[in-house]
Design a protein around this motif. Structure first.
Motif, PDB file in Angstrom:
ATOM      1  N   MET B   1      40.113  45.222 -14.820  1.00 15.24           N
ATOM      2  CA  MET B   1      38.959  44.535 -14.221  1.00 15.24           C
ATOM      3  C   MET B   1      38.412  45.349 -13.050  1.00 15.24           C
ATOM      4  N   ARG B   2      37.126  45.513 -13.036  1.00 15.48           N
ATOM      5  CA  ARG B   2      36.534  46.290 -11.949  1.00 15.48           C
ATOM      6  C   ARG B   2      36.598  45.517 -10.639  1.00 15.48           C
ATOM      7  N   LEU B   3      36.616  46.275  -9.547  1.00 15.33           N
ATOM      8  CA  LEU B   3      36.747  45.656  -8.216  1.00 15.33           C
ATOM      9  C   LEU B   3      35.623  44.667  -7.935  1.00 15.33           C
ATOM     10  N   THR B   4      34.404  45.052  -8.337  1.00 14.48           N
ATOM     11  CA  THR B   4      33.267  44.211  -8.004  1.00 14.48           C
ATOM     12  C   THR B   4      33.256  42.896  -8.778  1.00 14.48           C
ATOM     13  N   GLN B   5      34.115  42.797  -9.810  1.00 14.04           N
ATOM     14  CA  GLN B   5      34.118  41.542 -10.558  1.00 14.04           C
ATOM     15  C   GLN B   5      35.305  40.646 -10.218  1.00 14.04           C
ATOM     16  N   SER B   6      36.243  41.175  -9.407  1.00 10.81           N
ATOM     17  CA  SER B   6      37.387  40.347  -9.053  1.00 10.81           C
ATOM     18  C   SER B   6      36.922  39.188  -8.179  1.00 10.81           C
ATOM     19  N   ARG B   7      37.653  38.057  -8.268  1.00 13.91           N
ATOM     20  CA  ARG B   7      37.176  36.897  -7.506  1.00 13.91           C
ATOM     21  C   ARG B   7      37.365  37.086  -6.006  1.00 13.91           C
ATOM     22  N   TYR B   8      38.304  37.993  -5.638  1.00 14.81           N
ATOM     23  CA  TYR B   8      38.472  38.270  -4.202  1.00 14.81           C
ATOM     24  C   TYR B   8      37.226  38.945  -3.650  1.00 14.81           C
ATOM     25  N   PHE B   9      36.731  39.919  -4.414  1.00 14.84           N
ATOM     26  CA  PHE B   9      35.534  40.615  -3.952  1.00 14.84           C
ATOM     27  C   PHE B   9      34.344  39.651  -3.904  1.00 14.84           C
ATOM     28  N   LYS B  10      34.285  38.788  -4.925  1.00 21.37           N
ATOM     29  CA  LYS B  10      33.165  37.845  -4.968  1.00 21.37           C
ATOM     30  C   LYS B  10      33.196  36.874  -3.803  1.00 21.37           C
ATOM     31  N   ALA B  11      34.421  36.426  -3.446  1.00 21.75           N
ATOM     32  CA  ALA B  11      34.546  35.480  -2.327  1.00 21.75           C
ATOM     33  C   ALA B  11      33.975  36.097  -1.059  1.00 21.75           C
ATOM     34  N   PHE B  12      34.163  37.416  -0.920  1.00 26.21           N
ATOM     35  CA  PHE B  12      33.670  38.079   0.279  1.00 26.21           C
ATOM     36  C   PHE B  12      32.184  38.412   0.179  1.00 26.21           C
ATOM     37  N   SER B  13      31.744  38.884  -0.998  1.00 24.05           N
ATOM     38  CA  SER B  13      30.397  39.458  -1.054  1.00 24.05           C
ATOM     39  C   SER B  13      29.304  38.415  -1.301  1.00 24.05           C
ATOM     40  N   GLU B  14      29.642  37.306  -1.976  1.00 23.38           N
ATOM     41  CA  GLU B  14      28.584  36.349  -2.274  1.00 23.38           C
ATOM     42  C   GLU B  14      27.884  35.806  -1.029  1.00 23.38           C
ATOM     43  N   PRO B  15      28.661  35.373  -0.015  1.00 21.88           N
ATOM     44  CA  PRO B  15      27.971  34.834   1.166  1.00 21.88           C
ATOM     45  C   PRO B  15      27.190  35.877   1.966  1.00 21.88           C
ATOM     46  N   LEU B  16      27.381  37.163   1.654  1.00 25.45           N
ATOM     47  CA  LEU B  16      26.638  38.180   2.404  1.00 25.45           C
ATOM     48  C   LEU B  16      25.144  38.074   2.113  1.00 25.45           C
ATOM     49  N   ILE B  17      24.774  38.059   0.844  1.00 31.11           N
ATOM     50  CA  ILE B  17      23.356  38.020   0.499  1.00 31.11           C
ATOM     51  C   ILE B  17      23.002  36.795  -0.350  1.00 31.11           C
ATOM     52  N   GLN B  18      23.573  36.711  -1.564  1.00 32.08           N
ATOM     53  CA  GLN B  18      23.134  35.667  -2.501  1.00 32.08           C
ATOM     54  C   GLN B  18      23.270  34.268  -1.928  1.00 32.08           C
ATOM     55  N   ASN B  19      24.368  34.061  -1.196  1.00 34.25           N
ATOM     56  CA  ASN B  19      24.631  32.706  -0.729  1.00 34.25           C
ATOM     57  C   ASN B  19      24.778  32.700   0.789  1.00 34.25           C
ATOM     58  N   ASN B  20      23.923  33.468   1.456  1.00 35.38           N
ATOM     59  CA  ASN B  20      24.029  33.624   2.910  1.00 35.38           C
ATOM     60  C   ASN B  20      23.943  32.272   3.625  1.00 35.38           C
ATOM     61  N   PRO B  21      24.897  31.988   4.553  1.00 34.73           N
ATOM     62  CA  PRO B  21      24.904  30.662   5.183  1.00 34.73           C
ATOM     63  C   PRO B  21      23.608  30.334   5.923  1.00 34.73           C
ATOM     64  N   ILE B  22      22.977  31.315   6.569  1.00 34.33           N
ATOM     65  CA  ILE B  22      21.754  30.996   7.307  1.00 34.33           C
ATOM     66  C   ILE B  22      20.545  31.004   6.379  1.00 34.33           C
ATOM     67  N   SER B  23      20.330  32.131   5.668  1.00 36.25           N
ATOM     68  CA  SER B  23      19.041  32.249   4.981  1.00 36.25           C
ATOM     69  C   SER B  23      19.015  31.513   3.645  1.00 36.25           C
ATOM     70  N   MET B  24      20.186  31.196   3.033  1.00 36.29           N
ATOM     71  CA  MET B  24      20.154  30.423   1.804  1.00 36.29           C
ATOM     72  C   MET B  24      20.563  28.970   2.015  1.00 36.29           C
ATOM     73  N   GLN B  25      21.613  28.768   2.811  1.00 34.49           N
ATOM     74  CA  GLN B  25      22.085  27.386   2.974  1.00 34.49           C
ATOM     75  C   GLN B  25      21.487  26.688   4.187  1.00 34.49           C
ATOM     76  N   MET B  26      20.784  27.460   5.037  1.00 34.41           N
ATOM     77  CA  MET B  26      20.124  26.891   6.221  1.00 34.41           C
ATOM     78  C   MET B  26      21.120  26.213   7.158  1.00 34.41           C
ATOM     79  N   LEU B  27      22.279  26.838   7.331  1.00 33.55           N
ATOM     80  CA  LEU B  27      23.267  26.288   8.268  1.00 33.55           C
ATOM     81  C   LEU B  27      23.327  27.181   9.507  1.00 33.55           C
ATOM     82  N   GLY B  28      23.728  26.597  10.616  1.00 35.15           N
ATOM     83  CA  GLY B  28      23.934  27.394  11.828  1.00 35.15           C
ATOM     84  C   GLY B  28      22.664  27.950  12.430  1.00 35.15           C
ATOM     85  N   ILE B  29      21.528  27.275  12.196  1.00 36.24           N
ATOM     86  CA  ILE B  29      20.248  27.759  12.696  1.00 36.24           C
ATOM     87  C   ILE B  29      20.180  27.680  14.225  1.00 36.24           C
TER      88      ILE B  29
END
Lengths: 245, 205
Positions: B1-29
């Motif tokens: 399994m490639r590194l970018t598809q492991s769930r550990y990598f996803k747990a870290f990378s998803e909130p960076l852009i796709q699911n960003n807490p401020i710009s996507m979830q509008m939290l911590g404004i």
């Protein structure tokens, strides 16, 4: 074991561990924090008399050596008389003296005033003529950030420079905070005794004005001595302040 | 399994852009408006929140099988509050000037919805390692938005980068002026709005 009992036990365990951690963090870091606070207070005294600028950065040693070279602290009694060394009657008021070439150029009063949410701690420096403010600083407060919290900002504090604590006839009036600003609400004569207020911080201004007036009138005997040129050098055998010992 | 598809990598990378807490979830404004006048405070705030978030996730996740359901929020909150106080005390001991500028906002990390939100939705249902990475990722996502906003505000509002003047003196003499509006909270609102717009249109494509 019932569920409720288990919850209570778990909550107590969590509370115990958290409080132990916090105690360790707080007592372990205390010496560092205390040093920061001490240096910050000294820096504010130096800033009140205009020796420290906001735009430059200073190391701890810069501040300490500048403080040691320029500032001496003494205690005065309620008549404005410098207290003798070893005087144990107590009740002395601390005054910080800024000496230049052996003569006192300014004196700094510690400010501890009521604010809206808590005490406001700072320093008010007066020139050796005993009536002109040379600077005002705040080093600790709990006012609302952005509103009353603006008292710690430069734009507010720099307005104090050059204001007078006497009116035109020479009687004591203190220095106060105008509402809303000096140009709008004050007469030409009053302008010398007021600084611009802060929008949205009427109460902070009101409490701080009252606090300044109370402290300045408490120190009025000292200021009178300065006005009549009876306090031009640092007295020998003065009673030092606690923070110098 | 490639590194970018492991769930550990996803747990870290998803909130960076796709699911960003401020710009996507509008939290911590709220804190994003308050501490982004200068880059320095934004960086320290981002680091403090990352620390709190990563370790609260780790602690709560390791205890997830033993925390009684009926008091789980209280337990989460005491873990979060303890970590925030520790962060605040460390800042006071070693970064006193910055901690004075941040004033109440470090303490207010306790009420930052990102922290409680991740504890409830992620840490309670995932193993400690994964939760820790999720905390780091969300903290970094929050921090990166803060830093972008602060960069724009400090450069345009004060003509400085990390406190050092970067606009040449000749430009000021030619009539350039700092944008005072950038120093005020509404400017952060507008910048965050523009960032959200930019990001949503980028992610969609």
């Amino acid at each position: 074991m019932s569920d409720n009992f288990r919850s209570i036990l778990f909550a107590m365990g969590t509370a115990l561990i958290c409080s132990l951690l916090l105690t360790a963090a707080s007592s372990g870091l205390k010496p560092y924090q205390q040093e920061n606070i001490d240096v910050d207070r000294k820096k504010n005294i130096l800033k009140a008399i205009g020796l420290v600028e906001d735009s430059r950065s200073y190391t701890f040693d810069d501040i300490k050596s500048m403080y040691a070279a320029n500032i001496t602290c003494m205690q005065v009694d309620s008549q404005g008389q410098a207290m003798q060394k070893g005087d144990t009657t107590g009740g002395g008021l601390p005054v910080y003296l800024y000496t230049q070439n052996g003569t006192v150029a300014a004196y700094v009063l510690p400010i501890n005033s009521r604010g809206l949410w808590g005490r406001i701690h700072g320093y008010l420096a007066l020139e050796s003529d005993g009536s002109t403010v040379s600077g005002f600083t705040v080093y600790q407060h709990s006012e609302t950030p952005g509103l009353g919290g603006e008292i710690e900002k430069n734009w507010f504090q720099k307005n104090f420079k050059g204001k007078r604590i006497l009116d035109q006839s020479g009687s004591f009036v203190s220095v106060g905070i105008a509402k809303p600003s000096v140009t709008v609400s004050m007469t030409a004569v009053e302008k010398a005794n007021y600084v611009d207020g802060i929008s949205g911080a009427t109460l902070t201004g009101r409490f701080l004005s009252a606090g300044l007036k109370e402290i300045l009138s408490e120190y009025e005997p000292v200021s009178i001595r300065f006005r009549s040129k009876r306090m031009l050098t640092v007295p020998q055998d003065r009673q030092t302040c606690e923070d110098e010992q | 399994m490639r590194l970018t598809q492991s769930r550990y990598f996803k747990a870290f990378s998803e909130p960076l852009i796709q699911n960003n807490p401020i710009s996507m979830q509008m939290l911590g404004i709220c804190s994003a408006l308050a501490v982004t006048v200068q880059l320095k405070t934004a960086i320290v705030m981002g680091l403090s929140l990352t620390f709190v978030l990563a370790f609260s996730n780790l602690t709560i996740s390791s205890m997830r099988h033993v925390i009684p359901r009926n008091i789980r929020m209280i337990v989460e909150l005491s873990v979060i509050a303890s970590l925030v106080i520790i962060a605040d005390q460390v800042l006071r001991a070693f970064f006193y000037d910055i901690s004075k500028q941040l004033s109440v906002f470090v303490g207010l990390i306790i009420t930052n919805c990102i922290v409680m939100g991740r504890a409830e939705t992620f840490a309670l249902g995932n193993p400690p390692g994964l939760s820790f990475l999720d905390g780091l990722g969300n903290g970094a996502g929050y921090g990166s938005v803060l830093i972008s906003v602060a960069l724009i505000r400090e450069v345009l509002g004060a003509g400085k980068f990390l406190g050092i003047g970067i606009i040449p003196e000749s430009l000021y003499r030619a009539g350039y002026e700092n944008m005072g509006f950038m120093q005020l909270a509404p400017a952060a609102f507008i910048i965050i709005g523009l960032l959200v717009w930019l990001q949503k249109s980028l992610v969609k494509n």
